[in-house]
Design an enzyme around this catalytic site. Structure first.
Site, mmCIF file in Angstrom:
data_model
loop_
_atom_site.group_PDB
_atom_site.id
_atom_site.type_symbol
_atom_site.label_atom_id
_atom_site.label_comp_id
_atom_site.label_asym_id
_atom_site.label_seq_id
_atom_site.Cartn_x
_atom_site.Cartn_y
_atom_site.Cartn_z
ATOM 1 N N GLY A 106 -0.505 1.656 -0.376
ATOM 2 C CA GLY A 106 0.841 2.091 -0.712
ATOM 3 C C GLY A 106 0.920 2.613 -2.129
ATOM 4 O O GLY A 106 -0.042 2.528 -2.915
ATOM 5 N N ASN A 107 2.065 3.124 -2.474
ATOM 6 C CA ASN A 107 2.305 3.745 -3.776
ATOM 7 C C ASN A 107 2.277 2.710 -4.900
ATOM 8 O O ASN A 107 2.335 1.498 -4.657
ATOM 9 C CB ASN A 107 3.661 4.452 -3.759
ATOM 10 C CG ASN A 107 3.731 5.618 -4.719
ATOM 11 O OD1 ASN A 107 2.970 5.726 -5.660
ATOM 12 N ND2 ASN A 107 4.673 6.519 -4.458
ATOM 13 N N GLU A 130 -6.577 -5.065 -2.140
ATOM 14 C CA GLU A 130 -5.520 -4.198 -2.664
ATOM 15 C C GLU A 130 -6.093 -2.792 -2.805
ATOM 16 O O GLU A 130 -6.846 -2.509 -3.718
ATOM 17 C CB GLU A 130 -5.019 -4.717 -4.012
ATOM 18 C CG GLU A 130 -3.818 -3.953 -4.547
ATOM 19 C CD GLU A 130 -3.270 -4.566 -5.828
ATOM 20 O OE1 GLU A 130 -2.265 -4.036 -6.350
ATOM 21 O OE2 GLU A 130 -3.831 -5.576 -6.306
#
Length: 308
Positions: free
Chosen positions: A105-106, A181
């Protein structure tokens, strides 16, 4: 064999994320693991213990039969049944001992928060982004330099970033679920791609980074079993970045957040950019902290590939 893709549908009535299986990637996973174990065979000359392949073939046929008998649903069918079926299908892959999940994700979408939520689980080994490595390469703060002068430092940073991603991918499992992550794939398809489009790296540098990615993804253990995409609006991400006030992010422009959002959408939703190495679970990450915690608990089984 075709890939299985895990997607979500939003309903106007309740805004909940609903999920449905529309392929057969776990068939591929089962077949790969049955015949090859954790490492794929690379040579026809590989020797096996007599009878091993036959036994694995029989086991695989049983797995395929189970897959064939499963009732698959389309996105327009009942919400309750869709959620239940996803949970059941994840249980099919329990023949695997270990799974690798990448949280994508961003900047500011909530990846660290998700890892913090699950890292205390007995089944989860959480690997955060190696920010400490990026900010101290023998005394050099590569991440800080990148944000200060991307045209000068994008190529250098991405070369090192891909190295640190491989270290994450190849780190041995200590628990059944290795939750990372981001991954090598998002480095290539989102960040390197954005640097090239915004001209902070030139054509030669882009070609070198692409060759480097291709070699790493083919020769190293970079397989993923699930991608969790935290899908948040750029405005939400940018506001969170401003509130958390991390030193290296103090000069992150809103334009970068918009560009990264579009690239994540191209890669994981529209699927028009690069390959998708695993099923994709899309979660609405625009919600506040308490609602996100509730969502993570509701989707625990899906996020943890059948573990609880």
């Amino acid at each position: 064999m075709s890939w299985r893709r895990l997607t979500n549908q939003r309903t106007a009535s309740d805004g909940l994320a609903l999920f449905t299986i529309v392929g057969n990637s776990f068939t591929r996973i089962c077949a790969r693991r049955f015949f090859c174990g954790d490492r794929p065979t690379r040579s026809k000359k590989t020797r096996t213990v007599p009878g091993t392949s036959s036994k694995r073939f029989e086991e695989m046929l049983g797995t395929f039969e189970n897959l064939r008998n499963m009732k698959l649903k389309t996105p327009v069918q009942g919400a309750t049944d869709d959620i239940r079926n996803v949970q059941n299908e994840f249980s099919v892959s329990q023949d695997q001992k270990n799974f690798t999940v990448s949280v994508e994700g961003n900047i500011g979408c909530g990846k660290t928060t998700l890892l913090e939520y699950f890292k205390h689980s007995d089944s989860v080994q959480a690997l955060s982004e190696p920010v400490e490595q990026w900010t101290n390469i023998q005394g050099h703060n590569a991440l800080g330099l990148l944000y200060e002068d991307p045209s000068r430092w994008s190529f250098s940073f991405n070369m090192y970033a891909q190295l640190t991603r491989i270290q994450m991918h190849t780190k041995p499992h200590t628990k059944p679920i290795k939750m990372m992550e981001r991954s090598l794939y998002s480095t290539r398809y989102c960040f390197v791609e954005n640097d090239y489009r915004s001209q902070t790296i030139n054509g030669l540098e882009y070609a070198i980074l692409t060759e480097w990615f291709n070699w790493l993804s083919k020769t190293q253990k970079t397989e993923l079993d699930l991608i969790v995409y935290l899908r948040a609006d750029p405005e939400v991400c940018y506001e969170r970045i401003r509130k958390r006030s991390r030193k290296e992010e103090s000069c992150v422009p809103k334009k970068l957040i918009d560009e990264l959002h579009n690239l994540h959408e191209e890669w994981l939703v529209k699927q028009t950019l690069g390959s998708i190495p695993a099923p994709v679970l899309i979660l609405d990450a625009n919600r506040g902290y308490d609602k996100m915690m509730s969502l993570y608990e509701d989707k625990r089984r899906e996020i943890l590939c059948g573990h609880v």
